[in-house]
Each structure stands twice: as structure tokens, then as C-alpha cells.
Write an enzyme that holds these catalytic residues in place. Structure first.
Site, PDB file in Angstrom:
ATOM      1  N   ASP A  50      -0.609   3.823   2.247  1.00  0.00           N
ATOM      2  CA  ASP A  50      -0.291   2.609   3.133  1.00  0.00           C
ATOM      3  C   ASP A  50      -0.418   2.961   4.653  1.00  0.00           C
ATOM      4  OD1 ASP A  50       0.943  -0.145   3.708  1.00  0.00           O
ATOM      5  OD2 ASP A  50       2.616   1.026   4.489  1.00  0.00           O
ATOM      6  N   CYS A  51      -0.258   1.841   5.477  1.00  0.00           N
ATOM      7  CA  CYS A  51      -0.469   2.210   6.800  1.00  0.00           C
ATOM      8  C   CYS A  51       0.895   2.074   7.586  1.00  0.00           C
ATOM      9  CB  CYS A  51      -1.517   1.389   7.695  1.00  0.00           C
ATOM     10  SG  CYS A  51      -1.997   1.669   9.050  1.00  0.00           S
ATOM     11  N   ASP A  52       1.247   0.698   7.921  1.00  0.00           N
ATOM     12  CA  ASP A  52       2.590   0.472   8.564  1.00  0.00           C
ATOM     13  C   ASP A  52       3.806   0.827   7.973  1.00  0.00           C
ATOM     14  OD1 ASP A  52       1.229  -1.278  10.589  1.00  0.00           O
ATOM     15  OD2 ASP A  52       1.324  -2.525   8.874  1.00  0.00           O
TER      16      ASP A  52
ATOM     17  N   ASP B 101       5.557   3.429   1.840  1.00  0.00           N
ATOM     18  CA  ASP B 101       7.108   3.174   2.185  1.00  0.00           C
ATOM     19  C   ASP B 101       7.640   2.153   1.745  1.00  0.00           C
ATOM     20  OD1 ASP B 101       7.545   1.651   5.045  1.00  0.00           O
ATOM     21  OD2 ASP B 101       5.634   1.856   4.373  1.00  0.00           O
TER      22      ASP B 101
END
Length: 230
Positions: free
Chosen positions: A10-12, A170
Site C-alpha cells: 500500500d502507499c498512503d 496499514d
């Protein structure tokens, strides 16, 4: 030895600390549209969710917003956010180090956000070359977490079966999406005092822990492959 696992990040909130910036811009835009929203609402209730799903939830509580007005506000919000991402963004602690330690694994980014936002984020923190074009956006694939389709889409394009992938996410919506896709999941739980890791996921509280966990999972996989072939 088994083929190296594919790592899907995931990024954010996993690679970059963009969520406080996103929450602040979202609060301004949604409140201006007549949908009361505070930055802490995003961090508490909507982390990782698709923007339009957040809007739908708020509209159910506060009434419908003119779609044309909302579209203009969303465009303005994303433009303001991209400007802030290009100047104010920092990596999640330990993310850069973890990626360097895991550089021998095939890796991709799987995000509910628009692809240009992901590219801006990775460029700002110096991670563009780590992932190249292996970026998978919900807006490009036209499917979003918590539906497993986005993670399955990424695995397919990367050339891996779901069971050969580890998702690192996250947000609970992302963790549940990857679990539903049949992947091994590492939950970066940075709010362990307030958030429970879903059953079946491996919890870490810092990205500094990730290389050790991935190494253990790869060794378990290699051991299983040896026993199966023997």
C-alpha cells in the site's frame, strides 16, 4: 528454493506519511460542500477508504450534495493535495530502509488513490526507481479496496498467483482486501493501542520490522517447497 514472493505495498500510511495531509485537505473540501468533516474523522474512521465512499457515508448522514459542485471541490482538493505532497511529504519511518533490504524481491504498489498521486508521493520521497511502473491504482483498475479485485489485478499483472504474494498494508480496508484475495498479509499497525489486526494477518508496528518478517515467511515457504518436492 521456491520462487521469491511478490511484495505488494500500500502507499498512503505504509510507504509515505501522506494521511495527515490528505485528511486536512479532505476536511476543508468536504466541509465546504456542506458535509461536516474533521481531519481526525479520517484518521479515526475512514483511513484508506475511497473518497467517494466517504462522501456517500457523509451524505447519508447530512444530505445529498450537488454532484457538479462536489466534482469541482474534489478536483480542487486533489490539486491542493498534490502540491502539498510535492513539498511536505515524508516517508513512513523505516520504509526506505525496509525497501532497500528487500530490493531482491519483485515489488509493486497497490493504492486506492489516483495514479498521479501515487507517482507524486513516491517521487517526493525518492522511491520512484524502486517501483518503476509497477503501480496499481484503484482509479486505473476501476476497483477499490476492500474489494479484493485491486490486489488480484496487481498480482496478475506482476505475473504471480495470489498465494505467492505478500501484501503490506496499514489500513484495515486494505488488510481485509488482501486477505480476501488469498494473499499472505502483513498489517503495519501503527496504532496498535486503538486498532486490532484482523485474524490471519501478521502484525508489525514499525516498517523496520518488515525485512525480518519477510525473511521468515520466505524461509517457511522454501521449507514447504522442499518437503513437497521430497
Amino acid at each position: 528454493m521456491a520462487r521469491p514472493l511478490c511484495l505488494l505495498f500500500d502507499c498512503d500510511g505504509t510507504l509515505v506519511d501522506s494521511e495527515p495531509l490528505l485528511a486536512a485537505e479532505m476536511a476543508v473540501s468536504l466541509s465546504a460542500a456542506g458535509l461536516p468533516f474533521r481531519a481526525e474523522d479520517y484518521m479515526g474512521d475512514f483511513r484508506g477508504a475511497r473518497f467517494r465512499n466517504i462522501v456517500a457515508t457523509l451524505e447519508a448522514q447530512h444530505g445529498q450534495v450537488d454532484p457538479d459542485h462536489l466534482e469541482v471541490l474534489e478536483a480542487s482538493m486533489r490539486a491542493n493535495l498534490n502540491r502539498r505532497l510535492a513539498t511536505d511529504l515524508t516517508p513512513i519511518a523505516g520504509a526506505t530502509e525496509a525497501l532497500a533490504a528487500l530490493s531482491h524481491y519483485p515489488m509493486g504498489v497497490v493504492s486506492n488513490g489516483p495514479e498521479n498521486k501515487v507517482r507524486t508521493s513516491l517521487a517526493t520521497v525518492g522511491l520512484t526507481e524502486v517501483f518503476g511502473n509497477r503501480l496499481f491504482s484503484g482509479y486505473t483498475a476501476n476497483c477499490w479496496k476492500p474489494d479484493p479485485c485491486l490486489y488480484l489485478h496487481a498480482a496478475s499483472i506482476m505475473g504471480f498467483a495470489a498465494e505467492d504474494c505478500i501484501a503490506i498494508d496499514d489500513a484495515i480496508v486494505g488488510v481485509n482486501a488482501a486477505l480476501a484475495a488469498g494473499m499472505t498479509v502483513v498489517h503495519l499497525n501503527r496504532f496498535a493501542d486503538a486498532e486490532e489486526t484482523p485474524e490471519g494477518a501478521h502484525m508489525i508496528t514499525s516498517m523496520f520490522q518488515l525485512p525480518t518478517v519477510i525473511s521468515r515467511l520466505q524461509k517457511d515457504r522454501d521449507r514447504h517447497a522442499m518437503l513437497s518436492s521430497g
